[in-house]
Design an enzyme around this catalytic site. Sequence first.
Site, PDB file in Angstrom:
ATOM      1  N   HIS A   1       0.840  -1.205   0.000  1.00 21.33           N
ATOM      2  CA  HIS A   1       0.000   0.000   0.000  1.00 21.33           C
ATOM      3  C   HIS A   1       0.870   1.249   0.000  1.00 21.33           C
ATOM      4  O   HIS A   1       2.088   1.164   0.088  1.00 21.33           O
ATOM      5  CB  HIS A   1      -1.012  -0.014   1.152  1.00 21.33           C
ATOM      6  CG  HIS A   1      -0.433   0.097   2.531  1.00 21.33           C
ATOM      7  ND1 HIS A   1       0.350  -0.881   3.088  1.00 21.33           N
ATOM      8  CD2 HIS A   1      -0.538   1.065   3.475  1.00 21.33           C
ATOM      9  CE1 HIS A   1       0.695  -0.529   4.317  1.00 21.33           C
ATOM     10  NE2 HIS A   1       0.171   0.655   4.577  1.00 21.33           N
TER      11      HIS A   1
ATOM     12  N   HIS B   1       1.363   3.966   1.959  1.00 16.25           N
ATOM     13  CA  HIS B   1       1.857   4.764   3.090  1.00 16.25           C
ATOM     14  C   HIS B   1       3.383   4.937   3.025  1.00 16.25           C
ATOM     15  O   HIS B   1       4.100   4.023   2.604  1.00 16.25           O
ATOM     16  CB  HIS B   1       1.444   4.117   4.423  1.00 16.25           C
ATOM     17  CG  HIS B   1       0.012   4.386   4.772  1.00 16.25           C
ATOM     18  ND1 HIS B   1      -0.723   3.568   5.608  1.00 16.25           N
ATOM     19  CD2 HIS B   1      -0.818   5.398   4.396  1.00 16.25           C
ATOM     20  CE1 HIS B   1      -1.952   4.059   5.738  1.00 16.25           C
ATOM     21  NE2 HIS B   1      -2.037   5.162   5.007  1.00 16.25           N
TER      22      HIS B   1
ATOM     23  N   ASP C   1       5.708   4.794   5.122  1.00 19.93           N
ATOM     24  CA  ASP C   1       6.570   3.802   5.782  1.00 19.93           C
ATOM     25  C   ASP C   1       6.538   2.458   5.052  1.00 19.93           C
ATOM     26  O   ASP C   1       7.010   1.439   5.577  1.00 19.93           O
ATOM     27  CB  ASP C   1       6.191   3.641   7.268  1.00 19.93           C
ATOM     28  CG  ASP C   1       4.778   3.103   7.462  1.00 19.93           C
ATOM     29  OD1 ASP C   1       3.850   3.581   6.779  1.00 19.93           O
ATOM     30  OD2 ASP C   1       4.606   2.198   8.304  1.00 19.93           O
ATOM     31  N   HIS C   2       5.996   2.446   3.825  1.00 18.01           N
ATOM     32  CA  HIS C   2       6.001   1.238   2.990  1.00 18.01           C
ATOM     33  C   HIS C   2       6.591   1.490   1.598  1.00 18.01           C
ATOM     34  O   HIS C   2       7.020   0.562   0.935  1.00 18.01           O
ATOM     35  CB  HIS C   2       4.577   0.676   2.870  1.00 18.01           C
ATOM     36  CG  HIS C   2       4.034   0.267   4.210  1.00 18.01           C
ATOM     37  ND1 HIS C   2       3.918  -1.041   4.606  1.00 18.01           N
ATOM     38  CD2 HIS C   2       3.643   1.017   5.271  1.00 18.01           C
ATOM     39  CE1 HIS C   2       3.466  -1.088   5.855  1.00 18.01           C
ATOM     40  NE2 HIS C   2       3.281   0.141   6.273  1.00 18.01           N
TER      41      HIS C   2
ATOM     42  N   HIS D   1      -7.517  -0.775   5.636  1.00 18.32           N
ATOM     43  CA  HIS D   1      -6.481   0.130   6.165  1.00 18.32           C
ATOM     44  C   HIS D   1      -6.318   1.297   5.187  1.00 18.32           C
ATOM     45  O   HIS D   1      -6.322   2.457   5.570  1.00 18.32           O
ATOM     46  CB  HIS D   1      -5.185  -0.660   6.346  1.00 18.32           C
ATOM     47  CG  HIS D   1      -4.014   0.151   6.800  1.00 18.32           C
ATOM     48  ND1 HIS D   1      -3.971   0.768   8.029  1.00 18.32           N
ATOM     49  CD2 HIS D   1      -2.829   0.439   6.198  1.00 18.32           C
ATOM     50  CE1 HIS D   1      -2.813   1.405   8.155  1.00 18.32           C
ATOM     51  NE2 HIS D   1      -2.099   1.225   7.058  1.00 18.32           N
TER      52      HIS D   1
ATOM     53  N   ASP E   1      -0.097  -3.805   6.271  1.00 18.42           N
ATOM     54  CA  ASP E   1      -0.728  -3.340   7.512  1.00 18.42           C
ATOM     55  C   ASP E   1      -2.180  -3.812   7.619  1.00 18.42           C
ATOM     56  O   ASP E   1      -3.000  -3.164   8.266  1.00 18.42           O
ATOM     57  CB  ASP E   1      -0.715  -1.802   7.585  1.00 18.42           C
ATOM     58  CG  ASP E   1       0.676  -1.239   7.831  1.00 18.42           C
ATOM     59  OD1 ASP E   1       1.609  -2.025   8.067  1.00 18.42           O
ATOM     60  OD2 ASP E   1       0.819  -0.001   7.764  1.00 18.42           O
TER      61      ASP E   1
ATOM     62  N   HIS F   1       4.843  -4.395  10.953  1.00 17.13           N
ATOM     63  CA  HIS F   1       5.154  -3.691  12.217  1.00 17.13           C
ATOM     64  C   HIS F   1       5.263  -4.658  13.392  1.00 17.13           C
ATOM     65  O   HIS F   1       4.548  -5.668  13.443  1.00 17.13           O
ATOM     66  CB  HIS F   1       4.068  -2.659  12.546  1.00 17.13           C
ATOM     67  CG  HIS F   1       4.013  -1.503  11.601  1.00 17.13           C
ATOM     68  ND1 HIS F   1       4.765  -0.370  11.756  1.00 17.13           N
ATOM     69  CD2 HIS F   1       3.288  -1.318  10.465  1.00 17.13           C
ATOM     70  CE1 HIS F   1       4.517   0.478  10.766  1.00 17.13           C
ATOM     71  NE2 HIS F   1       3.607  -0.075   9.958  1.00 17.13           N
TER      72      HIS F   1
END
Length: 256
Positions: free
Chosen positions: A57, A59, A61-62, A115, A134, A172
């Site tokens: 996805h 985001h 942090d990805h 999400h 996530d 995570h």
Amino acid sequence: MSKLEIHQIPVLSDNYIYLARCTETGDTAVIDPAVAKPVLDEAEKLGWKITHILNTHHHPDHVGGNMEIKQATGCTIVGPKPDRDRIPGIDIEVDEGDTYTMGACESRVYFVPGHTRGHIAFWFPDSDALFIGDTIFMLGCGRLFEGTPAQMWDSIQKMRDLPPETKIYCAHEYTQSNAKFAITVEPDNEALMARAEKIDAMRARGERTVPDTLEVELATNPFLRADAPTLAAGVGMPGADPVDVFAEVRHRKDNF
Ligand code: ZN
Ligand code: FE
């Protein structure tokens, strides 16, 4: 069929990035690179040549490391078609029902919104590996930033149908705090209580709790158990629709 060798890289405060190498061809994918440098360093140390990035996805942090890794390696970026405009450097768009073969390792793609509205997961059946981003965490699930409880419950149900021995590689390390919450909604679940204790001990020793198997999650993760009578009873909603139970549990977690 060829298998993956998987290497886990902890970055930032609690993210995991994965390097997955096809043992037949040596092709190597980075899954959800939050950052670039630690990934490039680790691949070099292992002697693995990065050929792909797989994104679940959009985001930061990805996908934060996408462009730098692509520039350094010339790799191919594979990501969710429904989110093509939000995945930096995307080359190949995949969606529900697609297969994508990395080297000689075949993955099946699932659309798992909730999400985010474009979230996907990659399942490598011959390696029993599910890269879930996530959507599901150990004992938890992702926050519903762009989706509804009904969508997320539907996505989770798709994942529940995979073989129980599937290892869930989530992005995570949230397990210990998730466990603290989970025992508040299903206190009579003995498997959950035992797992929560085990997780405390693992974290005290500085060990990682990811991945674990779908079988373990099915028995203990409240977000996979919205249709379990013990969970419905635990949140005071015996006999309620699983979607409503799921929504209530997610709401409580958001405020925990
Ligand atoms: Zn996310
Ligand atoms: Fe994340």
